[in-house]
Write a protein that holds these residues in place. Structure first.
Motif, PDB file in Angstrom:
ATOM      1  N   VAL A  91      -6.564 -27.009  -6.224  1.00 30.74           N
ATOM      2  CA  VAL A  91      -6.214 -28.434  -6.196  1.00 30.74           C
ATOM      3  C   VAL A  91      -5.001 -28.713  -7.092  1.00 30.74           C
ATOM      4  N   GLN A  92      -4.065 -29.513  -6.563  1.00 28.06           N
ATOM      5  CA  GLN A  92      -2.845 -29.863  -7.288  1.00 28.06           C
ATOM      6  C   GLN A  92      -3.127 -31.034  -8.228  1.00 28.06           C
ATOM      7  N   LEU A  93      -2.743 -30.893  -9.473  1.00 30.14           N
ATOM      8  CA  LEU A  93      -3.015 -31.920 -10.471  1.00 30.14           C
ATOM      9  C   LEU A  93      -1.884 -32.945 -10.533  1.00 30.14           C
ATOM     10  N   GLN A  94      -2.272 -34.177 -10.873  1.00 24.17           N
ATOM     11  CA  GLN A  94      -1.302 -35.261 -11.031  1.00 24.17           C
ATOM     12  C   GLN A  94      -1.424 -35.825 -12.435  1.00 24.17           C
ATOM     13  N   ASP A  95      -0.349 -36.425 -12.911  1.00 20.44           N
ATOM     14  CA  ASP A  95      -0.387 -37.048 -14.241  1.00 20.44           C
ATOM     15  C   ASP A  95      -1.511 -38.085 -14.282  1.00 20.44           C
ATOM     16  N   GLY A  96      -2.295 -38.054 -15.353  1.00 19.99           N
ATOM     17  CA  GLY A  96      -3.388 -39.012 -15.493  1.00 19.99           C
ATOM     18  C   GLY A  96      -4.674 -38.598 -14.809  1.00 19.99           C
ATOM     19  N   GLY A  97      -4.688 -37.409 -14.200  1.00 22.72           N
ATOM     20  CA  GLY A  97      -5.895 -36.938 -13.513  1.00 22.72           C
ATOM     21  C   GLY A  97      -6.998 -36.525 -14.480  1.00 22.72           C
ATOM     22  N   GLU A  98      -8.192 -36.376 -13.940  1.00 25.09           N
ATOM     23  CA  GLU A  98      -9.359 -35.990 -14.759  1.00 25.09           C
ATOM     24  C   GLU A  98      -9.935 -34.696 -14.187  1.00 25.09           C
ATOM     25  N   LEU A  99      -9.934 -33.648 -15.005  1.00 27.78           N
ATOM     26  CA  LEU A  99     -10.414 -32.332 -14.564  1.00 27.78           C
ATOM     27  C   LEU A  99     -11.643 -31.935 -15.385  1.00 27.78           C
ATOM     28  N   VAL A 149      -4.986 -24.307 -15.133  1.00 30.54           N
ATOM     29  CA  VAL A 149      -5.480 -24.902 -16.377  1.00 30.54           C
ATOM     30  C   VAL A 149      -6.587 -24.027 -16.960  1.00 30.54           C
ATOM     31  N   ARG A 150      -7.462 -23.544 -16.079  1.00 27.67           N
ATOM     32  CA  ARG A 150      -8.540 -22.659 -16.530  1.00 27.67           C
ATOM     33  C   ARG A 150      -7.951 -21.427 -17.232  1.00 27.67           C
ATOM     34  N   GLN A 151      -6.928 -20.836 -16.619  1.00 29.83           N
ATOM     35  CA  GLN A 151      -6.300 -19.648 -17.208  1.00 29.83           C
ATOM     36  C   GLN A 151      -5.618 -19.984 -18.535  1.00 29.83           C
ATOM     37  N   LEU A 152      -4.981 -21.145 -18.579  1.00 25.27           N
ATOM     38  CA  LEU A 152      -4.319 -21.575 -19.813  1.00 25.27           C
ATOM     39  C   LEU A 152      -5.331 -21.734 -20.950  1.00 25.27           C
ATOM     40  N   LEU A 153      -6.455 -22.376 -20.633  1.00 23.07           N
ATOM     41  CA  LEU A 153      -7.476 -22.595 -21.670  1.00 23.07           C
ATOM     42  C   LEU A 153      -8.073 -21.278 -22.146  1.00 23.07           C
ATOM     43  N   MET A 154      -8.163 -20.300 -21.239  1.00 21.61           N
ATOM     44  CA  MET A 154      -8.719 -18.993 -21.615  1.00 21.61           C
ATOM     45  C   MET A 154      -7.861 -18.298 -22.668  1.00 21.61           C
ATOM     46  N   SER A 175       4.915 -25.714 -15.631  1.00 20.85           N
ATOM     47  CA  SER A 175       4.485 -24.485 -14.959  1.00 20.85           C
ATOM     48  C   SER A 175       3.014 -24.516 -14.545  1.00 20.85           C
ATOM     49  N   VAL A 176       2.253 -25.420 -15.134  1.00 17.81           N
ATOM     50  CA  VAL A 176       0.821 -25.487 -14.822  1.00 17.81           C
ATOM     51  C   VAL A 176       0.575 -26.637 -13.853  1.00 17.81           C
ATOM     52  N   LYS A 177       0.171 -26.283 -12.635  1.00 17.57           N
ATOM     53  CA  LYS A 177       0.076 -27.307 -11.576  1.00 17.57           C
ATOM     54  C   LYS A 177      -1.299 -27.421 -10.935  1.00 17.57           C
ATOM     55  N   THR A 178      -2.138 -26.390 -11.095  1.00 19.02           N
ATOM     56  CA  THR A 178      -3.440 -26.406 -10.412  1.00 19.02           C
ATOM     57  C   THR A 178      -4.590 -26.275 -11.409  1.00 19.02           C
ATOM     58  N   MET A 234       3.147 -33.505 -17.792  1.00 22.08           N
ATOM     59  CA  MET A 234       2.108 -34.487 -17.458  1.00 22.08           C
ATOM     60  C   MET A 234       0.882 -34.291 -18.355  1.00 22.08           C
ATOM     61  N   LYS A 235       0.086 -35.343 -18.408  1.00 25.09           N
ATOM     62  CA  LYS A 235      -1.149 -35.268 -19.191  1.00 25.09           C
ATOM     63  C   LYS A 235      -2.357 -35.393 -18.277  1.00 25.09           C
ATOM     64  N   ILE A 236      -3.370 -34.569 -18.551  1.00 23.73           N
ATOM     65  CA  ILE A 236      -4.621 -34.726 -17.805  1.00 23.73           C
ATOM     66  C   ILE A 236      -5.786 -34.806 -18.791  1.00 23.73           C
ATOM     67  N   GLN A 237      -6.836 -35.486 -18.352  1.00 18.88           N
ATOM     68  CA  GLN A 237      -8.042 -35.601 -19.176  1.00 18.88           C
ATOM     69  C   GLN A 237      -8.986 -34.467 -18.799  1.00 18.88           C
ATOM     70  N   LEU A 238      -9.368 -33.652 -19.788  1.00 25.86           N
ATOM     71  CA  LEU A 238     -10.346 -32.593 -19.544  1.00 25.86           C
ATOM     72  C   LEU A 238     -11.733 -33.103 -19.905  1.00 25.86           C
ATOM     73  N   LYS A 239     -12.737 -32.663 -19.139  1.00 29.33           N
ATOM     74  CA  LYS A 239     -14.122 -32.986 -19.475  1.00 29.33           C
ATOM     75  C   LYS A 239     -14.975 -31.737 -19.336  1.00 29.33           C
TER      76      LYS A 239
END
Lengths: 163, 85
Positions: free
Chosen positions: B68-76, B34-39, B27-30, B1-6
């Motif tokens: 929080v569980q992320l969905q495709d197209g979400g904005e985090l 995502v925070r850990q992945l970006l780190m 594997s990345v759902k919350t 899935m894709k999410i928009q980061l801001k």
């Protein structure tokens, strides 16, 4: 309910007049105005830049006003917050609550301001003689909001501050 | 899935980015993941998003905790504690 995020200044008297004019049941209007001070943390402030999260900001302010209307018997509410470049003496924010009697308007106005301080996505950056700096969140603001209990939202949880 | 980061305020400045579209594997759902992945990008990313940092997260423009569980197209969004008013 009026919610506005804007770069331009606002006229407190005109805003309150408009609020009063909407309903003859209003017996009390309480309002708060926040200003840019010329000093903060021991330094002279030249300018202040206010950043926000377009979209979330408006939703957040709307939610805060709605929460106030759920808690108190209010006739009208107003939140105006400026963004962009400001200077000392400039108005930053105006919050107002109108009700039949003063008690509810006083409480609702303080409630909305306390929540705005900790929930609405605005960030201040000050310019001083020594350069620019982001303003740190104040512990006293978190304490101020705690006295109102938690907001009734689906998944809002600000307790992720891990420091 | 894709999410928009801001990213906003000091987080935006330190990362030198106001956001990006991020493709996630299954594997990345919350938000916390995502925070850990970006780190793992290292340098400033590891520093700015470190667990010791006071950081707020919003998902679809509402403040959330990391579960929080992320969905495709979400904005985090990631940002420092707010300082308006």
């Amino acid at each position: 309910m009026k919610i506005s995020v804007q770069t331009q200044d606002f006229d407190v008297s005109a805003e309150l007049a408009q609020m009063r004019a909407t309903n003859p049941a209003i017996g009390a209007v309480v309002n708060f105005v926040g200003l840019v001070r010329d000093r903060n943390d021991g330094q002279d402030i030249r300018t202040m830049e206010l950043e926000h999260y377009p979209g979330m900001t408006e939703k957040s302010l709307q939610m805060i006003a709605q929460q106030a209307q759920l808690r108190w018997n209010l006739i009208d509410t107003l939140i105006i917050h400026r963004v962009g470049l400001l200077q000392p003496l400039d108005q930053i924010v105006m919050v107002a609550a109108a009700s039949a009697h003063r008690g509810e308007a006083f409480a609702a106005c303080e409630f909305m301001m306390d929540y705005l301080k900790t929930e609405a996505p605005f960030w201040k950056k000050e310019s001083t003689a020594e350069g620019e700096r982001w303003v740190d969140a104040r512990e006293s603001d978190s304490q101020a909001v705690n006295k109102w209990g938690s907001l009734h939202t689906d998944n809002a949880d600000a307790s992720i501050d891990q420091e | 899935m894709k999410i928009q980061l801001k990213f906003f305020a000091s987080v935006r400045e330190k990362l030198g980015s106001s956001g990006e579209l991020l493709e996630l594997d299954g594997s990345v759902k919350t938000a916390q993941q995502v925070r850990q992945l970006l780190m793992t990008r290292g340098d400033m990313w590891a520093e700015v998003l470190a667990p010791s940092r006071a950081l707020r997260m919003a998902y679809n423009q509402q403040m959330v905790n990391g579960e929080v569980q992320l969905q495709d197209g979400g904005e985090l969004a990631f940002f420092p504690p707010v300082t308006g008013g």
